[in-house]
Design an enzyme around this catalytic site. Sequence first.
Site, PDB file in Angstrom:
ATOM      1  N   SER A  24      -8.736  34.445 -25.698  1.00  0.00           N
ATOM      2  CA  SER A  24      -7.837  34.538 -26.863  1.00  0.00           C
ATOM      3  C   SER A  24      -6.427  34.933 -26.412  1.00  0.00           C
ATOM      4  CB  SER A  24      -8.372  35.542 -27.894  1.00  0.00           C
ATOM      5  OG  SER A  24      -8.231  36.882 -27.445  1.00  0.00           O
ATOM      6  N   LYS A  25      -6.336  35.841 -25.450  1.00  0.00           N
ATOM      7  CA  LYS A  25      -5.019  36.320 -25.020  1.00  0.00           C
ATOM      8  C   LYS A  25      -4.278  35.265 -24.180  1.00  0.00           C
ATOM      9  CE  LYS A  25      -5.139  40.401 -26.991  1.00  0.00           C
ATOM     10  NZ  LYS A  25      -4.240  40.704 -28.115  1.00  0.00           N
ATOM     11  N   TYR A  56     -12.187  37.748 -25.346  1.00  0.00           N
ATOM     12  CA  TYR A  56     -10.906  38.449 -25.414  1.00  0.00           C
ATOM     13  C   TYR A  56      -9.860  37.793 -24.501  1.00  0.00           C
ATOM     14  CZ  TYR A  56      -7.628  42.428 -25.264  1.00  0.00           C
ATOM     15  OH  TYR A  56      -6.517  43.232 -25.338  1.00  0.00           O
ATOM     16  N   ILE A  78      -3.898  50.723 -21.654  1.00  0.00           N
ATOM     17  CA  ILE A  78      -3.110  51.688 -22.426  1.00  0.00           C
ATOM     18  C   ILE A  78      -4.059  52.626 -23.168  1.00  0.00           C
ATOM     19  CG2 ILE A  78      -1.269  51.944 -24.140  1.00  0.00           C
ATOM     20  CD1 ILE A  78      -0.490  50.166 -21.729  1.00  0.00           C
ATOM     21  N   VAL A  97      -5.135  39.900 -40.916  1.00  0.00           N
ATOM     22  CA  VAL A  97      -4.327  38.836 -40.305  1.00  0.00           C
ATOM     23  C   VAL A  97      -5.121  37.563 -40.001  1.00  0.00           C
ATOM     24  CG1 VAL A  97      -2.638  40.439 -39.282  1.00  0.00           C
ATOM     25  CG2 VAL A  97      -4.629  39.681 -37.924  1.00  0.00           C
ATOM     26  N   SER A 105      -2.298  40.335 -23.255  1.00  0.00           N
ATOM     27  CA  SER A 105      -2.949  41.345 -22.416  1.00  0.00           C
ATOM     28  C   SER A 105      -2.943  40.858 -20.972  1.00  0.00           C
ATOM     29  CB  SER A 105      -4.402  41.526 -22.875  1.00  0.00           C
ATOM     30  OG  SER A 105      -5.128  42.296 -21.936  1.00  0.00           O
TER      31      SER A 105
HETATM   32  N1  LIG Z   1      -5.048  49.326 -25.278  1.00  0.00           N
HETATM   33  C1  LIG Z   1      -4.986  48.483 -24.260  1.00  0.00           C
HETATM   34  O1  LIG Z   1      -5.346  48.807 -23.113  1.00  0.00           O
HETATM   35  C2  LIG Z   1      -4.456  47.082 -24.469  1.00  0.00           C
HETATM   36  C3  LIG Z   1      -4.197  46.311 -23.326  1.00  0.00           C
HETATM   37  C4  LIG Z   1      -3.707  45.032 -23.480  1.00  0.00           C
HETATM   38  C5  LIG Z   1      -3.486  44.525 -24.749  1.00  0.00           C
HETATM   39  N2  LIG Z   1      -3.759  45.291 -25.835  1.00  0.00           N
HETATM   40  C6  LIG Z   1      -3.503  44.692 -27.143  1.00  0.00           C
HETATM   41  O2  LIG Z   1      -2.605  45.500 -27.855  1.00  0.00           O
HETATM   42  C7  LIG Z   1      -2.810  45.296 -29.247  1.00  0.00           C
HETATM   43  C8  LIG Z   1      -2.921  46.643 -29.924  1.00  0.00           C
HETATM   44  O3  LIG Z   1      -4.105  47.271 -29.462  1.00  0.00           O
HETATM   45  P1  LIG Z   1      -4.289  48.844 -29.354  1.00  0.00           P
HETATM   46  O4  LIG Z   1      -4.647  49.131 -27.983  1.00  0.00           O
HETATM   47  O5  LIG Z   1      -3.163  49.529 -29.991  1.00  0.00           O
HETATM   48  O6  LIG Z   1      -5.640  48.999 -30.186  1.00  0.00           O
HETATM   49  P2  LIG Z   1      -5.942  49.634 -31.600  1.00  0.00           P
HETATM   50  O7  LIG Z   1      -7.385  49.359 -31.847  1.00  0.00           O
HETATM   51  O8  LIG Z   1      -5.464  51.025 -31.651  1.00  0.00           O
HETATM   52  O9  LIG Z   1      -5.037  48.803 -32.604  1.00  0.00           O
HETATM   53  C9  LIG Z   1      -5.375  47.551 -33.096  1.00  0.00           C
HETATM   54  C10 LIG Z   1      -4.981  47.492 -34.563  1.00  0.00           C
HETATM   55  O10 LIG Z   1      -5.254  46.181 -35.046  1.00  0.00           O
HETATM   56  C11 LIG Z   1      -5.813  46.310 -36.340  1.00  0.00           C
HETATM   57  N3  LIG Z   1      -6.578  45.132 -36.708  1.00  0.00           N
HETATM   58  C12 LIG Z   1      -7.742  44.703 -36.170  1.00  0.00           C
HETATM   59  N4  LIG Z   1      -8.173  43.619 -36.823  1.00  0.00           N
HETATM   60  C13 LIG Z   1      -7.262  43.354 -37.802  1.00  0.00           C
HETATM   61  C14 LIG Z   1      -7.146  42.355 -38.818  1.00  0.00           C
HETATM   62  N5  LIG Z   1      -8.077  41.409 -38.972  1.00  0.00           N
HETATM   63  N6  LIG Z   1      -6.079  42.400 -39.625  1.00  0.00           N
HETATM   64  C15 LIG Z   1      -5.142  43.362 -39.494  1.00  0.00           C
HETATM   65  N7  LIG Z   1      -5.195  44.331 -38.581  1.00  0.00           N
HETATM   66  C16 LIG Z   1      -6.250  44.318 -37.728  1.00  0.00           C
HETATM   67  C17 LIG Z   1      -6.680  47.565 -36.240  1.00  0.00           C
HETATM   68  O11 LIG Z   1      -7.010  48.089 -37.508  1.00  0.00           O
HETATM   69  C18 LIG Z   1      -5.804  48.470 -35.410  1.00  0.00           C
HETATM   70  O12 LIG Z   1      -4.938  49.249 -36.216  1.00  0.00           O
HETATM   71  C19 LIG Z   1      -4.037  44.414 -29.388  1.00  0.00           C
HETATM   72  O13 LIG Z   1      -3.637  43.077 -29.600  1.00  0.00           O
HETATM   73  C20 LIG Z   1      -4.705  44.576 -28.038  1.00  0.00           C
HETATM   74  O14 LIG Z   1      -5.507  43.467 -27.714  1.00  0.00           O
HETATM   75  C21 LIG Z   1      -4.228  46.556 -25.734  1.00  0.00           C
END
Ligand SMILES: NC(=O)c1ccc[n+]([C@@H]2O[C@H](COP(=O)([O-])OP(=O)(O)OC[C@H]3O[C@@H](n4cnc5c(N)ncnc54)[C@H](O)[C@@H]3O)[C@@H](O)[C@H]2O)c1
Length: 283
Positions: A181-182, A178, A211, A86, A165
């Site tokens: 960016s958010k 991070y 999460i 992406v 986030s």
């Molecule tokens: N887990 C948490 O506590 C949490 C909290 C707040 C926000 N988030 C946000 O939620 C979203 C999902 O995160 P998650 O927790 O499921 O983590 P995760 O690491 O399981 O999922 C992230 C996904 O993004 C993909 N990705 C990374 N770089 C990429 C790229 N250049 N092109 C395409 N795909 C790419 C990864 O391969 C992965 O499948 C993220 O934006 C994260 O910042 C997560």
Amino acid sequence: MISGLRDAASQTTRAVHGELAAAFSLEGRTAVVTGSATGIGRQTAITFALAGATVVLADRAEEALAETAAAVEAVGGTALVVPTDVSSKEAVDDLARAAVRGGGGRIDVWANVAGIIRNGLVMDLTEADLDAVLGVNLKGVIWGCAAASRVMKAAKRGSIINVASAGGEMPAPTLAAYGTSKAGVIQLGRIVATEMGPYGVRCNTVAPGFIDTPMTQRGWMDADGVVDDARRAAIVDVRSAQSPLATIGTPHDIAYAMLYLAADASKFMTGEVLRPNGGVHMP
Ligand SMILES: NC(=O)c1ccc[n+]([C@@H]2O[C@H](COP(=O)([O-])OP(=O)(O)OC[C@H]3O[C@@H](n4cnc5c(N)ncnc54)[C@H](O)[C@@H]3O)[C@@H](O)[C@H]2O)c1
């Protein structure tokens, strides 16, 4: 007489159920979900498929993406797999073209979920880490909004959902890349909402708390993927203690918020931030 009343009552209940089902249905719609190889993105894709959408799965982790496609098909859904980085505008534009081609000529929902995290004090931040985080989390979401906007403007309808986030609003050490960016993602969502509202296109943000996903699981795994149970318990304890509900979240908790924003149930909502975060942040 009584049974007649009972029949009428149950018909009313069914009508209410039908109304709710329609409000939350994605039947006949096409939904792009980036970051759908794992975690929140994977569960969002499965939930959208359960609601009836054809899901277009985009991620750079190709093997895991195939597992998500199998999970979508296992619940009776239809998945189109489009491996995508992406952070590349060209790749995201290709994704949009593939989604329109394979999704019946339409994109109704575009969820920008892909994201990465690199922790570090601002004074220690490397250019490589900053570029990586901004490239995926900010540029990637901008390119997603751009591609979705072009398709949805022509259709005069659609819902764009960006995942930010709690760290985009709550300052904390080590979140310079991070969190910044958010924060950008949150403001971007409002800007896109103002640009696209006149075309009937909505744009909203989901800002999760902590999460249980591969992103956070890395905090209690060693390099070989072996879980350190004591470390996991310690991190989960600290994170739970920050929540009035005394818990951390699951991918389902976020996927249901995503479904609400994707479906007609939220048709009067745009430029908004939903915060499924266990109450750790209440601005
Ligand atoms: N887990 C948490 O506590 C949490 C909290 C707040 C926000 N988030 C946000 O939620 C979203 C999902 O995160 P998650 O927790 O499921 O983590 P995760 O690491 O399981 O999922 C992230 C996904 O993004 C993909 N990705 C990374 N770089 C990429 C790229 N250049 N092109 C395409 N795909 C790419 C990864 O391969 C992965 O499948 C993220 O934006 C994260 O910042 C997560």
